[in-house]
Motif scaffolding. Sequence first.
Motif, PDB file in Angstrom:
ATOM      1  N   MET A  88      37.200 -25.436 -57.353  1.00 53.24           N
ATOM      2  CA  MET A  88      37.108 -27.167 -57.232  1.00 53.24           C
ATOM      3  C   MET A  88      38.404 -27.289 -58.583  1.00 53.24           C
ATOM      4  N   LYS A  89      39.127 -28.160 -58.134  1.00 49.33           N
ATOM      5  CA  LYS A  89      40.132 -28.423 -59.462  1.00 49.33           C
ATOM      6  C   LYS A  89      39.552 -29.785 -60.068  1.00 49.33           C
ATOM      7  N   ASP A  90      39.076 -30.769 -59.569  1.00 49.46           N
ATOM      8  CA  ASP A  90      38.445 -31.693 -60.548  1.00 49.46           C
ATOM      9  C   ASP A  90      37.053 -31.659 -60.451  1.00 49.46           C
ATOM     10  N   ILE A  91      36.443 -31.980 -61.676  1.00 47.08           N
ATOM     11  CA  ILE A  91      34.848 -32.111 -61.730  1.00 47.08           C
ATOM     12  C   ILE A  91      34.607 -33.480 -61.217  1.00 47.08           C
ATOM     13  N   PRO A  92      33.729 -33.458 -60.216  1.00 46.37           N
ATOM     14  CA  PRO A  92      33.174 -34.837 -59.711  1.00 46.37           C
ATOM     15  C   PRO A  92      32.478 -35.605 -60.834  1.00 46.37           C
ATOM     16  N   ALA A  93      32.783 -37.032 -60.552  1.00 44.42           N
ATOM     17  CA  ALA A  93      32.178 -38.172 -61.565  1.00 44.42           C
ATOM     18  C   ALA A  93      30.335 -37.803 -61.478  1.00 44.42           C
ATOM     19  N   PHE A  94      29.978 -37.590 -60.537  1.00 42.48           N
ATOM     20  CA  PHE A  94      28.724 -37.451 -60.285  1.00 42.48           C
ATOM     21  C   PHE A  94      27.879 -36.255 -61.156  1.00 42.48           C
ATOM     22  N   ILE A  95      28.926 -35.381 -61.739  1.00 39.33           N
ATOM     23  CA  ILE A  95      28.483 -34.342 -62.439  1.00 39.33           C
ATOM     24  C   ILE A  95      28.778 -34.526 -64.151  1.00 39.33           C
ATOM     25  N   MET A  96      29.618 -35.336 -64.372  1.00 40.36           N
ATOM     26  CA  MET A  96      30.079 -35.624 -65.610  1.00 40.36           C
ATOM     27  C   MET A  96      28.951 -36.055 -66.585  1.00 40.36           C
ATOM     28  N   ASN A  97      28.626 -35.262 -67.502  1.00 47.74           N
ATOM     29  CA  ASN A  97      27.457 -35.660 -68.616  1.00 47.74           C
ATOM     30  C   ASN A  97      26.140 -35.850 -68.038  1.00 47.74           C
ATOM     31  N   ALA A  98      25.971 -35.342 -66.850  1.00 50.51           N
ATOM     32  CA  ALA A  98      24.665 -35.536 -66.272  1.00 50.51           C
ATOM     33  C   ALA A  98      23.584 -34.697 -66.684  1.00 50.51           C
ATOM     34  N   SER A  99      22.509 -35.089 -66.800  1.00 48.74           N
ATOM     35  CA  SER A  99      21.298 -34.453 -67.307  1.00 48.74           C
ATOM     36  C   SER A  99      20.816 -33.794 -66.049  1.00 48.74           C
ATOM     37  N   ASN A 100      20.708 -34.339 -64.907  1.00 49.05           N
ATOM     38  CA  ASN A 100      20.329 -33.992 -63.556  1.00 49.05           C
ATOM     39  C   ASN A 100      20.856 -34.776 -62.698  1.00 49.05           C
ATOM     40  N   VAL A 101      21.150 -34.235 -61.235  1.00 49.17           N
ATOM     41  CA  VAL A 101      21.844 -34.784 -60.159  1.00 49.17           C
ATOM     42  C   VAL A 101      20.829 -34.517 -58.926  1.00 49.17           C
ATOM     43  N   TYR A 102      20.599 -35.436 -58.051  1.00 46.93           N
ATOM     44  CA  TYR A 102      19.915 -35.093 -56.844  1.00 46.93           C
ATOM     45  C   TYR A 102      20.501 -35.930 -55.908  1.00 46.93           C
ATOM     46  N   ARG A 103      19.891 -35.796 -54.469  1.00 45.03           N
ATOM     47  CA  ARG A 103      20.678 -36.447 -53.348  1.00 45.03           C
ATOM     48  C   ARG A 103      19.606 -37.191 -52.455  1.00 45.03           C
ATOM     49  N   THR A 104      19.703 -38.469 -52.155  1.00 48.98           N
ATOM     50  CA  THR A 104      18.837 -38.984 -51.107  1.00 48.98           C
ATOM     51  C   THR A 104      19.829 -39.389 -49.722  1.00 48.98           C
ATOM     52  N   LYS A 105      19.192 -40.024 -49.014  1.00 44.56           N
ATOM     53  CA  LYS A 105      19.513 -40.180 -47.884  1.00 44.56           C
ATOM     54  C   LYS A 105      20.967 -40.881 -47.743  1.00 44.56           C
TER      55      LYS A 105
END
Length: 81
Positions: A1-18
């Motif tokens: 993956m070339k670019d790091i997605p914004a939803f990962i940058m500096n995140a303490s946690n990432v999760y997904r809803t509907k």
Amino acid sequence: MKDIPAFIMNASNVYRTKRYIVKQVIEIQHDSEEAGNVFSYDTFYKRTPARDKQYDMIFADRRFRNGKRLPSTAYTRRYVD
């Protein structure tokens, strides 16, 4: 993956809803008058096929692919299309 997605940058946690991929940035705040607070700065990214593909690649090894929210005593929300 070339670019790091914004939803990962500096995140303490990432999760997904509907409908969203949610980035939490957790901070412990101290107040001289009260006990400390766990504060979550939440950014809700609207799910798209491209974001879902990135999410699935990053979290391919997760036992529970969608993850879960970390509890906090206070939060803010921001929405991104």
